[in-house]
Every structure is written in C-alpha cells, then in structure tokens.
Motif scaffolding. Structure first.
Motif, mmCIF file in Angstrom:
data_model
loop_
_atom_site.group_PDB
_atom_site.id
_atom_site.type_symbol
_atom_site.label_atom_id
_atom_site.label_comp_id
_atom_site.label_asym_id
_atom_site.label_seq_id
_atom_site.Cartn_x
_atom_site.Cartn_y
_atom_site.Cartn_z
ATOM 1 N N LYS A 227 0.818 -1.220 0.000
ATOM 2 C CA LYS A 227 0.000 0.000 0.000
ATOM 3 C C LYS A 227 0.845 1.261 0.000
ATOM 4 O O LYS A 227 0.366 2.342 -0.379
ATOM 5 C CB LYS A 227 -0.953 0.004 1.199
ATOM 6 N N ALA A 228 2.118 1.138 0.399
ATOM 7 C CA ALA A 228 3.022 2.281 0.393
ATOM 8 C C ALA A 228 3.912 2.313 -0.844
ATOM 9 O O ALA A 228 4.233 3.388 -1.349
ATOM 10 C CB ALA A 228 3.902 2.267 1.655
ATOM 11 N N HIS A 229 4.328 1.116 -1.334
ATOM 12 C CA HIS A 229 5.290 1.137 -2.433
ATOM 13 C C HIS A 229 4.665 1.016 -3.820
ATOM 14 O O HIS A 229 5.334 1.309 -4.820
ATOM 15 C CB HIS A 229 6.373 0.067 -2.239
ATOM 16 N N ARG B 98 7.247 0.673 -9.374
ATOM 17 C CA ARG B 98 6.859 0.785 -7.964
ATOM 18 C C ARG B 98 7.834 1.739 -7.289
ATOM 19 O O ARG B 98 8.805 2.193 -7.890
ATOM 20 C CB ARG B 98 6.889 -0.573 -7.257
ATOM 21 N N ARG B 99 7.595 2.049 -6.050
ATOM 22 C CA ARG B 99 8.501 2.899 -5.280
ATOM 23 C C ARG B 99 9.542 2.011 -4.607
ATOM 24 O O ARG B 99 9.197 1.053 -3.917
ATOM 25 C CB ARG B 99 7.719 3.716 -4.261
ATOM 26 N N TYR B 100 10.806 2.336 -4.812
ATOM 27 C CA TYR B 100 11.910 1.593 -4.190
ATOM 28 C C TYR B 100 12.579 2.407 -3.080
ATOM 29 O O TYR B 100 12.970 1.862 -2.058
ATOM 30 C CB TYR B 100 12.963 1.218 -5.237
ATOM 31 N N GLY B 101 12.721 3.710 -3.308
ATOM 32 C CA GLY B 101 13.376 4.564 -2.328
ATOM 33 C C GLY B 101 14.896 4.493 -2.428
ATOM 34 O O GLY B 101 15.468 3.579 -3.024
ATOM 35 N N LEU C 67 11.611 -0.751 11.259
ATOM 36 C CA LEU C 67 11.472 -1.070 9.838
ATOM 37 C C LEU C 67 10.872 0.107 9.075
ATOM 38 O O LEU C 67 9.989 0.806 9.591
ATOM 39 C CB LEU C 67 10.583 -2.304 9.643
ATOM 40 N N ALA C 68 11.334 0.297 7.843
ATOM 41 C CA ALA C 68 10.778 1.347 7.002
ATOM 42 C C ALA C 68 9.382 0.954 6.534
ATOM 43 O O ALA C 68 9.189 -0.127 5.979
ATOM 44 C CB ALA C 68 11.679 1.581 5.799
ATOM 45 N N ILE C 69 8.400 1.833 6.768
ATOM 46 C CA ILE C 69 7.044 1.557 6.296
ATOM 47 C C ILE C 69 6.588 2.561 5.238
ATOM 48 O O ILE C 69 5.570 2.347 4.575
ATOM 49 C CB ILE C 69 6.017 1.499 7.451
#
Length: 400
Positions: free
Chosen positions: A157-159, A174-177, A221-223
């Motif tokens: 839901k975030a990435h 998608r989002r990797y960061g 953890l990164a959320i």
C-alpha cells in the motif's frame, strides 16, 4: 578485522579503510576523473595527506593505485593488502531481488546487472568497482550493501503506484526509495541514544542534503519513504523537483521540449536551483535571502514546507513516534532550516531550543529541543561507510 569500503561512480572511486576492532578509519580518499589522462588521487592516512595527479585509464588501474598507496612503506597504513579481510561495496539498486546486504557471487552480480535498468547511472559503475576490487583481491570476501535494502520493508500500500498492475508485474514500476543505508544507520544510532532496542524504535528520519529523502520507521522497519521509483520523487532537493503533477512533463513535451530535455531539467535544473535561479546550495540561498532576494526566500520556504508536510503525513500513519532525526549536510549543519522546521511542529509537541541548535553542528550529535519537549528532535551525523563496514564484518565473520 580490517575492512575496505568502496563507493564507485562512473569516473571516481571513493574509499575508506576501517579497523573494525575500534571502528577507526585508518585511511580514506578518492580517485577522481578516472578514465582521463589526468586523474586526481587523494589520500588521507593517520599521519599523511596526499593529493597528486595519477594515470588511471580505468577503474582497475585506479583500484591498483589505491591499494598500492595503502601498503606504501612511506605513507601507507598496511604492511600488505593481505591484511584486508573483507571488502564492502555500496550498490545503489537491488530492486526486489536483494533486500539485505550479502556476499557477492555470480548470482548477486546478475542481480546488480538486472537492476541496472532501474539505476542506469549508478549500478553499472558500482559493478565496475566490484570487478576492479575482486580482480585485485580475488581471495578476499566481497559484500554488496544495497541502498534500497532498508526500504524493501515498505508494504504494497506504500510502495505501489495506482497504475495498471501489469506496469508493476512486467516492468517493475513501484517505489523503491533511496538513501536507505543512511536511514538505517541513523535509525540504529537513534535507538541506542534513546535506550531502546532497534525493533521497538519509531522515528521520522530526514536525510537532507543536495538529495533529500524521509522515512517513516515503525519498530525499526521502514514503512514509507519519500523517494519513489527514482530519486526524483518527494522533497524539494538541490536540483531535483521532488513531487510534481505527472502530467507536467507531458505538457512540456507538448510545448516543444524532448523527453530527454525534460528529464534533464527535472533532475539537474529544478529544485532549489530552478526555483531561485541562483544556486542549489542552501548556504548560498540563505545568504541571498538575507540580502532580500525573493526567489531565494521562496525556494527555502518551499523546501521547508515540503518537509513539514511529509512529517505531518508520517505522523498520521505511524502508531507512535519516539523522535524526529535530521541528518545529511543540511540536516546536520543548517541552523536556520532546522529552526524553521521545528517552529512549525509545535502542534506535535516539539519545543525548539535555540541554544542547542546553535551548538549542534559540525559533526556533533544531540537534540535541538528543550528538556520538556514531548517529541525530541535529534541531529545524528550519518555514516554510510561505517554501516557498510559493519555489514561486511558481520557477513564475513558469519561465513556467508
């Protein structure tokens, strides 16, 4: 154990040599302009500093120069490069294939190559550094530490983006960061400073430099994270735009620009530089603002506004927050920017302390909030190289 850390760019190799007994840096430096006829070699050891021109036709030649100087009888810090027991490599993108640091083998090299399509400016030179170091030290374990790994715990839901599912399944959209190694380092450091275990710490970490990113950390953890599929998404940065309506680039293509031209502008001519028309350096812009330059004032205001906006968003999704952490060149040193941000966070229980802000600069860590502040704001200098060295030591010692 002595660990050699490598950060390889397209025309440079940055390096540090650690003694892991004390985590002391024995030597560090860089070879710049690799591939030209006049490369520049910089070396800083325990007793010696050196800057000289060298012949480094490629990364292999540059690596040989570095290792020779590390063991040089006059300026070196090693009797022999055989003292190096592990080599840690910064790798920008591991995609969904590499979600933790790992020993480099053929499979990992394939993963780095595969994800080069997602980081075409970074993974290929990272791999050149790996190949050069492995050729020079074939019997030594080599470890890859991926910038994206810490951020791989973001839930779908975030990435995910709200685009057709096949864009994700077929093309990896998608989002990797990014900046994950920095966010991981300050997360662990904050847990230690706050007397909490890493798996119970809840933070908003802000890496603020020429490139900027923020991470929501829940139970270590990164959320969520501000950057996306590329480093262009998120905060206002030195030369990157950050969040923009996706239709804007298409609009500009319709106005006569090429896609490549738009990409160049969004990444290299936007952000603080584009807004101000003056500089991408926050120190310069603060000076221009103080001299009455309205474009500099707007650039700084937008930079701060976007950070405060993301902090508010992360407050909404985190069940609890133990601290906000600033790191990176601006986060560690820009007193006015830190003050502006903190003064807009009073509703979240932040009580700004100007005296502490004034003294927490130049590599110092500490809080810039008052003792009675419900939510502390910490300044924690990042150390990505040490994080890479620690991972390398752990993996080499474990034998995998």
């Amino acid at each position: 154990m002595k660990v050699f850390v490598v950060n390889c760019g397209s025309s440079s190799i940055k390096y540090q040599l650690f003694s892991m007994t004390t985590e002391k840096v024995l030597a560090k430096g860089v070879v710049e302009r690799v591939g030209t006829g006049d490369a520049l070699f910089k070396f800083e050891g325990e007793k010696t500093k050196l800057k000289t021109s060298v012949k480094a036709k490629d990364h292999t030649a540059a690596m040989q120069i570095i290792l020779a100087k590390l063991a040089d009888p006059d300026i070196g810090v090693l009797n022999s490069i055989d003292e190096i027991e592990g080599v840690g490599h910064r790798v920008v993108h591991g995609g969904e294939d590499a979600t933790a640091s790992c020993r480099i083998d053929e499979k990992i090299i394939e993963i780095i190559c595969k994800n080069a399509q997602l980081a075409p400016l970074h993974n290929p030179p990272n791999l050149m550094g790996i190949e050069a170091a492995m050729a020079a030290m074939p019997a030594v374990p080599h470890v890859a530490v991926f910038d994206t790994a810490f951020l791989s715990t973001m839930p779908p839901k975030a990435h995910r983006y709200a685009v057709p599912a096949e864009w994700y399944t077929k093309h990896g959209v998608r989002r990797y960061g990014f900046h994950g190694t920095s966010h991981r380092y300050v997360t662990r450091r904050a847990a230690s400073l706050l007397g909490k275990s890493v798996d119970t710490i809840n933070l908003i970490t802000c890496h603020l430099g020429n490139g900027c990113s923020m991470t929501a950390v829940h139970n270590g953890l990164a959320i969520d994270h501000s950057m996306g599929m590329t480093p262009l998404e998120g905060l206002v940065m030195g030369t990157r735009s950050g969040d923009v309506d996706p239709a804007v680039p298409l609009y500009m293509v319709g106005r006569g620009m090429t896609a490549k031209e738009v990409d160049t502008v969004m990444n290299k001519k936007a952000g603080l530089l584009g807004l101000s028309g003056l500089s991408n350096d926050m120190r310069d812009l603060l000076g221009h603002r103080d001299r009455g330059e309205k474009s500099a004032e707007l650039a700084i205001d937008m930079f701060v506004y976007r950070i405060v906006k993301y902090i508010g968003a992360y407050f909404a999704i985190l069940p609890a927050i133990d601290a906000i952490v600033f790191t990176g060149g601006i986060g560690e040193n820009s007193l006015p920017v830190r003050q502006m941000i903190c003064q807009q966070l009073q509703r979240f229980g932040v009580i700004y302390d100007d005296a502490r802000n004034q003294t927490t600069v130049g590599g110092k860590r500490g809080t810039i909030t008052a003792n009675g502040s419900k939510l502390p704001v910490w300044i924690i200098p990042t150390n990505e190289e040490l994080m890479i060295a620690r991972d390398t030591q752990r993996i080499v010692t474990a034998g995998h």
